[in-house]
Design a protein around this motif. Structure first.
Motif, mmCIF file in Angstrom:
data_model
loop_
_atom_site.group_PDB
_atom_site.id
_atom_site.type_symbol
_atom_site.label_atom_id
_atom_site.label_comp_id
_atom_site.label_asym_id
_atom_site.label_seq_id
_atom_site.Cartn_x
_atom_site.Cartn_y
_atom_site.Cartn_z
ATOM 1 N N HIS A 121 0.850 -1.190 0.000
ATOM 2 C CA HIS A 121 0.000 0.000 0.000
ATOM 3 C C HIS A 121 0.887 1.242 0.000
ATOM 4 C CE1 HIS A 121 -3.973 -1.975 0.757
ATOM 5 N NE2 HIS A 121 -3.140 -2.970 0.979
ATOM 6 N N SER A 122 0.515 2.203 -0.815
ATOM 7 C CA SER A 122 1.397 3.347 -1.046
ATOM 8 C C SER A 122 1.609 4.203 0.194
ATOM 9 C CB SER A 122 0.855 4.218 -2.180
ATOM 10 O OG SER A 122 -0.422 4.746 -1.850
ATOM 11 N N ASP A 123 0.728 4.100 1.191
ATOM 12 C CA ASP A 123 0.911 4.881 2.417
ATOM 13 C C ASP A 123 0.105 4.253 3.554
ATOM 14 O OD1 ASP A 123 1.896 7.739 3.461
ATOM 15 O OD2 ASP A 123 -0.098 7.351 4.280
ATOM 16 N N VAL A 124 0.767 4.101 4.709
ATOM 17 C CA VAL A 124 0.077 3.637 5.923
ATOM 18 C C VAL A 124 0.377 4.582 7.092
ATOM 19 C CG1 VAL A 124 -0.116 1.216 5.265
ATOM 20 C CG2 VAL A 124 1.969 2.004 6.386
ATOM 21 N N GLY A 125 0.589 5.859 6.770
ATOM 22 C CA GLY A 125 0.808 6.853 7.807
ATOM 23 C C GLY A 125 2.278 7.043 8.149
ATOM 24 N N GLY A 126 2.521 7.697 9.286
ATOM 25 C CA GLY A 126 3.885 8.036 9.674
ATOM 26 C C GLY A 126 4.290 9.401 9.156
ATOM 27 N N GLU B 263 -4.238 8.365 2.062
ATOM 28 C CA GLU B 263 -5.207 8.092 1.000
ATOM 29 C C GLU B 263 -6.217 7.053 1.494
ATOM 30 O OE1 GLU B 263 -5.207 9.784 -1.850
ATOM 31 O OE2 GLU B 263 -3.507 10.898 -1.030
ATOM 32 N N PRO B 264 -7.134 7.458 2.392
ATOM 33 C CA PRO B 264 -8.030 6.475 3.028
ATOM 34 C C PRO B 264 -8.954 5.749 2.056
ATOM 35 C CG PRO B 264 -8.684 8.728 3.573
ATOM 36 C CD PRO B 264 -7.350 8.818 2.917
ATOM 37 N N GLU B 265 -9.484 6.435 1.073
ATOM 38 C CA GLU B 265 -10.397 5.769 0.140
ATOM 39 C C GLU B 265 -9.663 4.674 -0.641
ATOM 40 O OE1 GLU B 265 -13.694 6.847 -3.304
ATOM 41 O OE2 GLU B 265 -12.035 8.247 -2.936
ATOM 42 N N GLU B 266 -8.461 4.984 -1.090
ATOM 43 C CA GLU B 266 -7.675 4.003 -1.831
ATOM 44 C C GLU B 266 -7.336 2.794 -0.968
ATOM 45 O OE1 GLU B 266 -4.583 5.356 -4.940
ATOM 46 O OE2 GLU B 266 -3.376 4.703 -3.223
ATOM 47 N N ARG B 267 -6.993 3.051 0.305
ATOM 48 C CA ARG B 267 -6.678 1.932 1.201
ATOM 49 C C ARG B 267 -7.898 1.022 1.374
ATOM 50 N NH1 ARG B 267 -3.057 4.220 0.363
ATOM 51 N NH2 ARG B 267 -3.153 2.575 -1.202
ATOM 52 N N ALA B 268 -9.044 1.615 1.652
ATOM 53 C CA ALA B 268 -10.249 0.824 1.898
ATOM 54 C C ALA B 268 -10.624 -0.002 0.672
ATOM 55 C CB ALA B 268 -11.400 1.740 2.300
ATOM 56 N N LEU B 269 -10.566 0.605 -0.500
ATOM 57 C CA LEU B 269 -10.938 -0.108 -1.716
ATOM 58 C C LEU B 269 -9.972 -1.253 -2.009
ATOM 59 C CD1 LEU B 269 -11.945 2.951 -3.932
ATOM 60 C CD2 LEU B 269 -13.483 1.239 -2.956
ATOM 61 N N ASP B 270 -8.675 -1.000 -1.883
ATOM 62 C CA ASP B 270 -7.707 -2.063 -2.164
ATOM 63 C C ASP B 270 -7.819 -3.210 -1.168
ATOM 64 O OD1 ASP B 270 -6.692 -0.911 -4.416
ATOM 65 O OD2 ASP B 270 -4.776 -0.303 -3.569
#
Length: 574
Positions: free
Chosen positions: A136-141, A186-193
């Protein structure tokens, strides 16, 4: 003897039946992988294919893995083991799915790789597990992309997910999904993937159920046991044919993620009958930065190197692990103590592969040897507002480079090596979605190491920000020393990272630059390393050198420097 058991017995002794069955398993994983890639929303999975899938039995043994990314072999094996420890198989219910990512809590390799594991129920009980992992392209931090070579602990690398049940008996836990998604830029992208990951496992569940329905559960499980035993026996035979004794390979990284001296990796390989012992004694202490390699990633790298050099056609399953023992000192770069950061572990893994290739080359016939490749996973990360101002983006891309030359061929140009295998993001897709412009995408002239056979060339990727406030980070290696040549071959070209190249503001950046804010019109250029050459440059055929010059692979001055003026003069007469 029942019909099912009779079928299984025939499979044990029938190589054609075994081949058909193994390909049926692989076809299931390939089908799962295709569903994951085609249905995902992020460019990192749908375009770059930074994901993998696999099938396991109820005890956690790997049955089959699709031919995606070797490093994810460790992610999947570690995640499945963690799921079984957190929720024993008898407590799973049909329709469940588990999510995890943490290197210390859940057998992961770094936080952006999120795994989803789903039990496969056959005849009323969980008999197998379908698993996948997606980067995933981003998980925070603090750093967009959640990967920074300079991160000093796992707490700087975004959301840590232990094993959690994401789907309960077919019902998705929307609150949990939202918690994970909202910890990303990118919360929407995370949820969809993540929903796609759950769905792709269900594809594997149905196909495994169909397989067992068609041949019978007893026959399927017996055939799986036979397949794993065959893999172990076949690898044992390959090991037994090696030269007896031990060998040591070494590799160096530019630094440990922070400014400092080169960091050494030592890989000792010993042949003990039909088993290999791989010992990393002497490897540097764990890194201050994010270059550390957790257990799952180390195992995947070792299994990859053994498979690649001893038997490339060997099936990637648990049988491979039975003939290889790995020893890694606790507190070292390849077995760090919590809470060491692991975000850039893939760079170190490729350097581990370099050391293993060097050691194994001493125990294998000379024709198996090859010069070092770029042996890194250079990554660039941009984030900011989208081109059309309709939201934000995080764009991550890992880049290939030059492959080392071999005794019979030049090295390949501009490809990923060893434990990584992602595609590039096409310039059209990049420019369509992001506020970025690709100014150059080309091979790096003169970057292949000279030799009787030339090393492959690295890649140059130059990207310009088209709006203010674009944040750029990178992680790379090979900026201090190029890939070593072999048997007299010269080293490949070094990596370079430049800001505003070709202008009066040109600046050479650190290989681990992070959180640089670009104004509209500013550019960043990464040049990846070339591969090492094989054999003395003076032995290169004049016709081959003439072709290199005609193709613009190097200038005449570079050719005369590396191959000598006399050979160049002969080449130019061709």
């Amino acid at each position: 003897m029942s019909d099912d058991v009779s079928d299984a017995a025939r499979t044990l002794s029938d190589p054609i039946a075994m081949e058909v069955f193994s390909n049926r398993l692989l076809s299931i994983t390939e089908d799962m992988g295709n569903a994951l890639i085609r249905s995902s929303f992020s460019t990192n999975i749908k375009e770059r294919k930074d994901c993998s899938v696999g099938l396991f039995d109820a005890t956690g043994r790997l049955i089959a893995q699709a031919s995606h990314i070797p490093l994810h072999l460790g992610s999947l094996m570690g995640s499945v083991r963690a799921v079984l420890e957190a929720c024993p198989i008898e407590r799973m219910r049909e329709g469940d799915a588990f999510i995890c990512n943490d290197p210390y809590l859940a057998g992961g390799t770094h936080t952006p790789d999120i795994a989803v594991v789903t039990p496969v129920f056959v005849e009323g009980a969980p008999r197998f597990l379908a698993a996948n992992v997606g980067h995933h392209s981003d998980v925070g931090g603090p750093t967009p992309g959640s990967i920074s070579g300079g991160a000093r602990s796992i707490f700087e690398e975004g959301l840590r997910i232990p094993v959690i049940r994401l789907v309960r008996a077919g019902e998705l836990d929307e609150a949990l999904l939202n918690l994970v998604a909202q910890n990303s830029r990118e919360p929407e992208e995370r949820a969809l993937d993540l929903k796609v990951q759950v769905a792709s496992n269900l594809r594997g569940v149905r196909l495994m159920q169909d397989l067992c329905a068609g041949m019978g559960l007893a026959a399927a499980t017996a055939a799986i046991d036979d397949l794993l035993s065959y893999t172990a026996r076949r690898l044992g035979n390959r090991i037994g044919a090696m030269a007896a004794g031990s060998a040591i390979g070494r590799a160096w990284m530019d630094d440990d993620g922070l400014d400092g001296d080169p960091v050494e990796i030592v890989a000792g390989v010993t042949v003990e009958g039909d088993r290999l012992v791989v010992d990393f004694a002497g490897t540097a202490p764990q890194a201050r930065g994010a270059m550390n390699v957790p257990e799952s990633a180390l195992r995947a790298t070792v299994y990859y190197a053994v498979k690649a050099l001893l038997d490339p056609e060997l099936l990637p399953n648990q049988g491979l692990a039975e003939r290889v023992e790995i020893r890694a000192p606790e507190g070292s770069l390849v077995n760090p103590r919590f809470p060491a950061a692991t975000g850039a572990r893939s760079i170190t893994c490729n350097k581990v592969a370099r050391a293993l290739f060097a050691a194994l080359a001493e125990l294998l016939p000379p024709e198996r040897a090859m010069a070092a490749s770029l042996d890194s996973v250079p990554a660039i990360i941009f984030s900011g507002e989208r081109r059309r101002g309709d939201g934000t983006f995080v764009y991550l891309e890992t880049m290939g480079g030059g492959v080392g030359a071999r005794g019979a061929a030049d090295g390949m140009d501009g490809v990923h090596v060893h434990v990584t295998n992602t595609s590039n993001l096409p310039a059209e897709a990049l420019e369509n979605e992001y506020a970025l412009l690709v100014e150059e995408y080309a091979l790096v002239e003169g970057s292949g190491g000279a030799g009787r056979h030339r090393g492959g060339q690295g890649i140059a990727r130059q990207i310009r920000a088209t709006r203010d406030g674009i944040v750029f980070s990178a992680r790379s290696d090979g900026h201090k020393a190029g890939a070593p040549g072999l048997f007299g071959g010269l080293s490949g070209g070094k990596a370079r990272l430049l800001r505003n190249p070709g202008t009066n503001r040109e600046e050479e950046l650190s290989s681990k630059a992070a959180n640089l804010v670009l104004a509209a019109g500013e550019s960043v250029r990464l040049e990846t390393p070339g591969g090492g050459g094989f054999g003395a440059p003076a032995e290169r055929p004049a016709a081959a050198l003439a072709a290199d010059l005609a193709d613009g692979r190097l200038t005449r001055d570079e050719a005369e420097r590396d191959y000598g003026a006399a050979l160049v003069a002969v080449a130019l007469q061709n």
